[in-house]
Design an enzyme around this catalytic site. Structure first.
Site, PDB file in Angstrom:
ATOM      1  N   SER A 281       0.802  -1.337   0.128  1.00 30.33           N
ATOM      2  CA  SER A 281      -0.022   0.141   0.136  1.00 30.33           C
ATOM      3  C   SER A 281       0.891   1.224  -0.020  1.00 30.33           C
ATOM      4  O   SER A 281       2.130   1.232   0.386  1.00 30.33           O
ATOM      5  CB  SER A 281      -0.785   0.073   1.109  1.00 30.33           C
ATOM      6  OG  SER A 281      -0.101   0.296   2.473  1.00 30.33           O
ATOM      7  N   THR A 282       0.209   2.246  -0.510  1.00 31.31           N
ATOM      8  CA  THR A 282       0.956   3.493  -0.650  1.00 31.31           C
ATOM      9  C   THR A 282       1.207   4.104   0.780  1.00 31.31           C
ATOM     10  O   THR A 282       2.202   4.541   0.895  1.00 31.31           O
ATOM     11  CB  THR A 282       0.281   4.434  -1.320  1.00 31.31           C
ATOM     12  OG1 THR A 282       0.100   4.239  -3.016  1.00 31.31           O
ATOM     13  CG2 THR A 282       0.674   5.824  -1.508  1.00 31.31           C
ATOM     14  N   LYS A 283       0.451   3.950   1.620  1.00 31.22           N
ATOM     15  CA  LYS A 283       0.619   4.703   2.922  1.00 31.22           C
ATOM     16  C   LYS A 283       1.743   3.886   3.657  1.00 31.22           C
ATOM     17  O   LYS A 283       2.471   4.522   4.385  1.00 31.22           O
ATOM     18  CB  LYS A 283      -0.735   4.070   3.940  1.00 31.22           C
ATOM     19  CG  LYS A 283      -0.748   4.628   5.384  1.00 31.22           C
ATOM     20  CD  LYS A 283      -1.900   4.395   6.344  1.00 31.22           C
ATOM     21  CE  LYS A 283      -1.715   5.116   7.608  1.00 31.22           C
ATOM     22  NZ  LYS A 283      -2.948   4.748   8.389  1.00 31.22           N
ATOM     23  N   VAL A 284       1.815   2.510   3.655  1.00 31.84           N
ATOM     24  CA  VAL A 284       2.885   1.888   4.422  1.00 31.84           C
ATOM     25  C   VAL A 284       4.340   1.958   3.542  1.00 31.84           C
ATOM     26  O   VAL A 284       5.331   2.163   4.104  1.00 31.84           O
ATOM     27  CB  VAL A 284       2.705   0.405   4.174  1.00 31.84           C
ATOM     28  CG1 VAL A 284       3.754  -0.374   4.876  1.00 31.84           C
ATOM     29  CG2 VAL A 284       1.335   0.145   5.317  1.00 31.84           C
ATOM     30  N   GLY A 285       4.213   2.010   2.246  1.00 34.95           N
ATOM     31  CA  GLY A 285       5.290   2.168   1.336  1.00 34.95           C
ATOM     32  C   GLY A 285       5.867   3.808   1.434  1.00 34.95           C
ATOM     33  O   GLY A 285       7.260   3.754   1.772  1.00 34.95           O
TER      34      GLY A 285
ATOM     35  N   GLU B 253       6.910  -0.255  -5.118  1.00 32.39           N
ATOM     36  CA  GLU B 253       5.840  -0.808  -6.121  1.00 32.39           C
ATOM     37  C   GLU B 253       4.549  -0.546  -5.060  1.00 32.39           C
ATOM     38  O   GLU B 253       4.371  -1.247  -4.249  1.00 32.39           O
ATOM     39  CB  GLU B 253       5.875  -2.000  -6.912  1.00 32.39           C
ATOM     40  CG  GLU B 253       5.219  -2.170  -8.071  1.00 32.39           C
ATOM     41  CD  GLU B 253       3.930  -2.390  -7.832  1.00 32.39           C
ATOM     42  OE1 GLU B 253       2.771  -1.711  -7.983  1.00 32.39           O
ATOM     43  OE2 GLU B 253       3.579  -3.903  -7.473  1.00 32.39           O
TER      44      GLU B 253
END
Length: 484
Positions: free
Chosen positions: A231-235, A252
């Site tokens: 996910s974008t938040k965790v990334g 990614e």
């Protein structure tokens, strides 16, 4: 293949339990059967894994490049010999259909075949110097050790997408699979490369959760690259943590792909492609089409045919060859989808197809009367839910497609291919496909996103670049003259 055997940590070439007192049941999302139970890894296990990878990398350095290629190619042979068993674990652990399993296994084999060429492509350069009698050499060398964090949706492939290029480029690897896919995304891969013949400890698999290890996987001093898919938040958090610790992040992340259908498109073909782009593996793919944008003049024709097509999709037991849509991976995903659908309807959208949600079984839902600023159009819909949005002009479609913080994939359907290409250039996304599906990945083509869909590029020469570094060694054949 004994799945119970794969319910262990794989550290330093040994299969063993983690040192934590906590356990992790690996649950079949369709029927709640426990596939295996892991004793999870703790911070000490993470350290052991990285230390093992570092030491084994020094042994891997001594292996002839042609022998390395042969070892990596052995992994393909092992997969081919155990394809039915691997299909079974994809169905059991992920709720993936047999169709999805075949698709994923094919991607994996192609990725390994490409990465097997990397040992023979570690090319350097000799460059001229401004100094007389001096030679500049550039050596391509492994970064050292790579940490890989993989997701639950296509874990066999998305783990392998970083693991095998990193190995091929000469690195040691520590892999942390998602807790919902510890075998398919983790210990299965450890088993494959153990059987292929990589040195003991070169690839390590640690099954754990963040509550147990905190930031230790990323902050550990040994890895030089952290490759994360999720996910974008965790990334975003992992990327910042990596940079803070002077490591290179490869990210990614999520997507909100637009599938655009212009009035001159083949509507029947577009219906087929849009259906595949949204509903493959229950829509749990970062490249899935979240928004279908249809030119107003063909909107009614398309929506009628799309509704009829989606209504034929069978939801049920993923082991049944007739099933198209199996369960989503966990209850949290199903609950999130239910809330997004409800919020869309509250804001004025309506359901062209209204699927039932029973536990993790989410039947297809198609929303119309969707405004581009609604949550269902702005958030990544990681499930069998899709929005259809009409547009008047090509410029309107481009504006709507770009109205997202994501930029991963997309598709444009038109009978005028060059018109499609020119339009594709104006959409802010790392990948976009004319007269095709949004779900594409090929082993020699650059893969990655723009905006909040990620950093870096993988596949082919780009993976080789990401998992290696260049070292400048100069040779002075004369003695310099110094000014003092």
């Amino acid at each position: 293949m004994d799945f119970q055997q794969l319910g262990k940590q794989f550290i330093g070439g040994e299969w063993r339990d983690g040192k934590s007192t906590k356990s992790l049941p690996d649950i079949n999302p369709y029927n709640d059967a426990v596939i295996a139970t892991f004793q999870i890894a703790n911070v000490a296990d993470i350290d052991c894994a990285y230390q093992a990878a570092y030491k084994a990398k020094l042994e891997w350095d001594k292996v002839n490049p042609y022998a390395k290629r042969d070892i990596l190619e052995n992994a393909v042979k092992y997969i081919e010999a155990h394809e039915e068993e691997i299909t079974s674990i994809i169905v059991q652990e992920l709720g993936g259909t047999r169709l999805k399993a075949a698709f994923e296994i094919g991607l994996v084999k192609n990725m390994i075949k490409e990465a097997a060429t990397f040992p023979l492509r570690m090319e350097g350069k000799i460059l001229p110097s401004v100094e007389d009698g001096k030679e500049n050499r550039l050596y391509r060398i492994p970064v050292g050790v790579v940490g890989v964090i993989s997701p639950f949706n296509f874990p066999f492939f998305l783990s392998m997408k970083s693991v095998v290029p990193a190995l091929g480029a000469g690195n040691g690897v520590v892999l942390k699979p998602h807790e919902d896919s510890p075998i398919t995304g983790g210990t299965l891969i450890g088993k494959i490369f153990e059987e292929a013949g990589v040195p003991k400890g070169l690839l390590n698999v640690v099954v754990t959760d963040i509550k147990e290890i905190g930031d230790a996987f990323v902050e550990h001093p040994i890895p030089r690259v952290i490759s994360f898919t999720g996910s974008t938040k965790v990334g975003s958090y992992i990327g910042q943590l990596a940079v803070k610790n002077f490591k290179k992040p490869l990210l990614e992340l999520g997507g909100n792909s637009a599938f655009i259908i212009l009035e001159d498109a083949d509507i029947d073909y577009a219906v087929q492609a849009a259906t595949f782009s949204r509903f493959t593996h229950q829509g749990q793919i970062c490249m899935s089409a979240n928004r279908i944008l249809v030119q107003q003049t063909i909107y009614q024709d398309f929506t009628d045919k799309f509704r009829d097509k989606v209504s034929t999709l069978t939801t049920g037991d993923p082991s049944d060859p007739q099933t198209i849509i199996g369960p989503v991976i966990n209850n949290r995903q199903a609950e999130t989808l239910e809330k997004l659908i409800a919020s869309g309807i509250e804001q004025g959208a309506s359901a062209l197809v209204q699927g039932k949600i029973t536990g993790r079984m989410v039947e297809p839902t198609v929303l119309v009367n969707v405004q581009p600023d609604m949550a269902v159009a702005q958030e990544e819909l990681f499930g069998p839910v899709v929005c259809i949005i009409p547009f008047e002009t090509e410029e309107d479609a481009i504006e709507i497609a770009n109205d997202t913080r994501f930029g991963l994939s997309g598709a444009i359907h038109t009978s005028n291919l060059e018109r499609g290409v020119e339009m594709a250039k104006k959409i802010h996304t790392g990948m976009i496909h004319v007269n095709d599906i949004t779900i594409n990945d090929e082993p020699i083509v650059a893969f990655g996103g723009e905006k909040q869909s990620g950093l870096g590029r993988l596949n082919g020469e780009w993976s080789l670049d990401e998992f290696t570094t260049l070292k400048w060694i100069s040779v002075n054949y004369k003695q310099r003259k110094f000014p003092y």
